[in-house]
Design a protein around this motif. Structure first.
Motif, PDB file in Angstrom:
ATOM      1  N   ALA A 123      38.793  27.906  32.210  1.00  0.00           N
ATOM      2  CA  ALA A 123      38.541  29.238  31.667  1.00  0.00           C
ATOM      3  C   ALA A 123      38.956  30.293  32.666  1.00  0.00           C
ATOM      4  O   ALA A 123      38.982  30.052  33.866  1.00  0.00           O
ATOM      5  CB  ALA A 123      37.060  29.390  31.338  1.00  0.00           C
ATOM      6  N   VAL A 124      39.241  31.484  32.179  1.00  0.00           N
ATOM      7  CA  VAL A 124      39.658  32.587  33.031  1.00  0.00           C
ATOM      8  C   VAL A 124      38.599  32.879  34.082  1.00  0.00           C
ATOM      9  O   VAL A 124      38.908  33.197  35.210  1.00  0.00           O
ATOM     10  CB  VAL A 124      39.952  33.851  32.191  1.00  0.00           C
ATOM     11  N   ARG A 125      37.320  32.734  33.748  1.00  0.00           N
ATOM     12  CA  ARG A 125      36.266  33.063  34.700  1.00  0.00           C
ATOM     13  C   ARG A 125      36.328  32.207  35.953  1.00  0.00           C
ATOM     14  O   ARG A 125      35.794  32.566  36.984  1.00  0.00           O
ATOM     15  CB  ARG A 125      34.885  32.958  34.052  1.00  0.00           C
ATOM     16  N   ARG A 126      36.984  31.040  35.911  1.00  0.00           N
ATOM     17  CA  ARG A 126      37.099  30.176  37.078  1.00  0.00           C
ATOM     18  C   ARG A 126      38.210  30.619  38.006  1.00  0.00           C
ATOM     19  O   ARG A 126      38.323  30.128  39.106  1.00  0.00           O
ATOM     20  CB  ARG A 126      37.332  28.730  36.642  1.00  0.00           C
ATOM     21  N   ILE A 127      39.062  31.512  37.572  1.00  0.00           N
ATOM     22  CA  ILE A 127      40.152  32.012  38.407  1.00  0.00           C
ATOM     23  C   ILE A 127      39.697  33.340  39.001  1.00  0.00           C
ATOM     24  O   ILE A 127      39.375  34.250  38.262  1.00  0.00           O
ATOM     25  CB  ILE A 127      41.422  32.264  37.573  1.00  0.00           C
ATOM     26  N   PRO A 128      39.641  33.457  40.310  1.00  0.00           N
ATOM     27  CA  PRO A 128      39.242  34.739  40.900  1.00  0.00           C
ATOM     28  C   PRO A 128      40.182  35.846  40.443  1.00  0.00           C
ATOM     29  O   PRO A 128      41.398  35.667  40.391  1.00  0.00           O
ATOM     30  CB  PRO A 128      39.385  34.503  42.404  1.00  0.00           C
ATOM     31  N   GLY A 147      43.308  24.390  27.655  1.00  0.00           N
ATOM     32  CA  GLY A 147      41.894  24.630  27.919  1.00  0.00           C
ATOM     33  C   GLY A 147      41.520  26.071  28.164  1.00  0.00           C
ATOM     34  O   GLY A 147      40.431  26.359  28.656  1.00  0.00           O
ATOM     35  N   TRP A 148      42.403  26.986  27.820  1.00  0.00           N
ATOM     36  CA  TRP A 148      42.127  28.411  28.040  1.00  0.00           C
ATOM     37  C   TRP A 148      41.502  29.015  26.798  1.00  0.00           C
ATOM     38  O   TRP A 148      41.862  28.686  25.667  1.00  0.00           O
ATOM     39  CB  TRP A 148      43.417  29.147  28.382  1.00  0.00           C
ATOM     40  N   SER A 149      40.604  29.959  27.014  1.00  0.00           N
ATOM     41  CA  SER A 149      39.942  30.691  25.948  1.00  0.00           C
ATOM     42  C   SER A 149      40.816  31.858  25.510  1.00  0.00           C
ATOM     43  O   SER A 149      41.172  32.713  26.331  1.00  0.00           O
ATOM     44  CB  SER A 149      38.591  31.214  26.446  1.00  0.00           C
ATOM     45  N   ALA A 150      41.139  31.913  24.210  1.00  0.00           N
ATOM     46  CA  ALA A 150      41.952  33.018  23.690  1.00  0.00           C
ATOM     47  C   ALA A 150      41.244  34.353  23.896  1.00  0.00           C
ATOM     48  O   ALA A 150      41.871  35.359  24.245  1.00  0.00           O
ATOM     49  CB  ALA A 150      42.256  32.796  22.212  1.00  0.00           C
ATOM     50  N   GLU A 151      39.924  34.367  23.726  1.00  0.00           N
ATOM     51  CA  GLU A 151      39.154  35.604  23.902  1.00  0.00           C
ATOM     52  C   GLU A 151      39.201  36.083  25.355  1.00  0.00           C
ATOM     53  O   GLU A 151      39.369  37.273  25.632  1.00  0.00           O
ATOM     54  CB  GLU A 151      37.700  35.412  23.467  1.00  0.00           C
ATOM     55  N   LYS A 152      39.060  35.160  26.278  1.00  0.00           N
ATOM     56  CA  LYS A 152      39.063  35.539  27.694  1.00  0.00           C
ATOM     57  C   LYS A 152      40.469  35.932  28.160  1.00  0.00           C
ATOM     58  O   LYS A 152      40.622  36.817  29.001  1.00  0.00           O
ATOM     59  CB  LYS A 152      38.477  34.426  28.548  1.00  0.00           C
ATOM     60  N   GLU A 178      42.584  37.426  26.238  1.00  0.00           N
ATOM     61  CA  GLU A 178      42.740  38.775  25.702  1.00  0.00           C
ATOM     62  C   GLU A 178      42.001  39.778  26.581  1.00  0.00           C
ATOM     63  O   GLU A 178      42.496  40.876  26.851  1.00  0.00           O
ATOM     64  CB  GLU A 178      42.254  38.853  24.257  1.00  0.00           C
ATOM     65  N   ALA A 179      40.815  39.408  27.061  1.00  0.00           N
ATOM     66  CA  ALA A 179      40.066  40.285  27.972  1.00  0.00           C
ATOM     67  C   ALA A 179      40.852  40.494  29.272  1.00  0.00           C
ATOM     68  O   ALA A 179      40.915  41.609  29.800  1.00  0.00           O
ATOM     69  CB  ALA A 179      38.691  39.697  28.266  1.00  0.00           C
ATOM     70  N   ALA A 180      41.461  39.432  29.783  1.00  0.00           N
ATOM     71  CA  ALA A 180      42.279  39.540  30.999  1.00  0.00           C
ATOM     72  C   ALA A 180      43.487  40.438  30.752  1.00  0.00           C
ATOM     73  O   ALA A 180      43.851  41.259  31.599  1.00  0.00           O
ATOM     74  CB  ALA A 180      42.727  38.157  31.459  1.00  0.00           C
ATOM     75  N   ARG A 181      44.095  40.302  29.563  1.00  0.00           N
ATOM     76  CA  ARG A 181      45.248  41.146  29.221  1.00  0.00           C
ATOM     77  C   ARG A 181      44.840  42.611  29.179  1.00  0.00           C
ATOM     78  O   ARG A 181      45.497  43.476  29.754  1.00  0.00           O
ATOM     79  CB  ARG A 181      45.865  40.736  27.880  1.00  0.00           C
ATOM     80  N   ARG A 182      43.718  42.901  28.523  1.00  0.00           N
ATOM     81  CA  ARG A 182      43.245  44.298  28.430  1.00  0.00           C
ATOM     82  C   ARG A 182      42.956  44.860  29.827  1.00  0.00           C
ATOM     83  O   ARG A 182      43.337  45.978  30.138  1.00  0.00           O
ATOM     84  CB  ARG A 182      41.996  44.392  27.546  1.00  0.00           C
ATOM     85  N   TYR A 183      42.274  44.055  30.645  1.00  0.00           N
ATOM     86  CA  TYR A 183      41.938  44.523  31.989  1.00  0.00           C
ATOM     87  C   TYR A 183      43.200  44.759  32.818  1.00  0.00           C
ATOM     88  O   TYR A 183      43.360  45.805  33.447  1.00  0.00           O
ATOM     89  CB  TYR A 183      41.025  43.523  32.702  1.00  0.00           C
ATOM     90  N   PHE A 214      52.706  40.782  33.973  1.00  0.00           N
ATOM     91  CA  PHE A 214      51.618  39.885  34.363  1.00  0.00           C
ATOM     92  C   PHE A 214      51.919  38.508  33.796  1.00  0.00           C
ATOM     93  O   PHE A 214      52.407  38.385  32.666  1.00  0.00           O
ATOM     94  CB  PHE A 214      50.301  40.406  33.774  1.00  0.00           C
ATOM     95  N   MET A 215      51.636  37.461  34.578  1.00  0.00           N
ATOM     96  CA  MET A 215      51.872  36.098  34.114  1.00  0.00           C
ATOM     97  C   MET A 215      50.815  35.176  34.699  1.00  0.00           C
ATOM     98  O   MET A 215      50.462  35.291  35.864  1.00  0.00           O
ATOM     99  CB  MET A 215      53.260  35.619  34.545  1.00  0.00           C
TER     100      MET A 215
END
Length: 165
Positions: A3-8, A38-43, A45-50, A59-60
């Motif tokens: 998940a995105v939350r595991r990546i600083p 294993g990535w969350s589409a919602e997270k 999208e949150a990373a993209r917005r941020y 960004f990649m």
């Protein structure tokens, strides 16, 4: 599940900065379905917005050599200075949190030296933390340093106070 939350956040930012610098081209990467990886589409999208709010050129996110997501013009080259130290600090943070690196280890503890002229006994007392915080007291010439940096570098063997911050 990855998940995105595991990546600083800093690591994602600096991967993006490397892309912005033109160090990596999206054309050389194979794309994959983020959900299969294993990535969350919602997270994502949150990373993209941020990240978009930071106004990067591009960004990649890459995992195991495959593009998980990207936005912006990743082929556009932008000059970025000094991203290496920040990226390495983020990577050290991951290793420290996993218990693989002890920030209090000294260069002597780790049996680290430099090519001639070797590090002095005092320089070898610098810790990994000191090095990452740029307060090690190691004043070795750096590869490709500018004339101005060379003139500003303190003389070797100069005592340095390592004040805890």
């Amino acid at each position: 599940m990855f998940a995105v939350r595991r990546i600083p956040g800093a690591l994602l930012f600096f991967v993006a900065a490397c892309l912005i610098a033109g160090q990596v081209s999206a054309q050389s990467w194979q794309e994959t379905n983020p959900s299969i990886a294993g990535w969350s589409a919602e997270k994502l999208e949150a990373a993209r917005r941020y990240s978009t709010s930071l106004k990067p050129t591009a960004f990649m996110i890459v995992q195991d050599g495959k593009v998980i997501a990207s936005w912006g013009d990743v082929s556009h080259k932008v000059n970025v200075a000094s991203v290496r130290k920040s990226l390495l600090s983020a990577l050290y943070g991951i290793a420290v949190s996993e218990g693989r690196i002890d920030l209090s280890s000294s260069l002597a503890d780790l049996d680290i030296d430099d090519k001639v002229p070797s590090l002095t006994a005092a320089e070898k007392t610098a810790t990994v933390r000191d090095l990452l915080m740029a307060r090690s007291g190691v004043y070795h010439p750096a590869a490709y340093e500018t004339g101005e940096i060379k003139r500003k570098r303190p003389a070797r063997g100069r005592a340095v106070s390592r004040v805890m911050v």
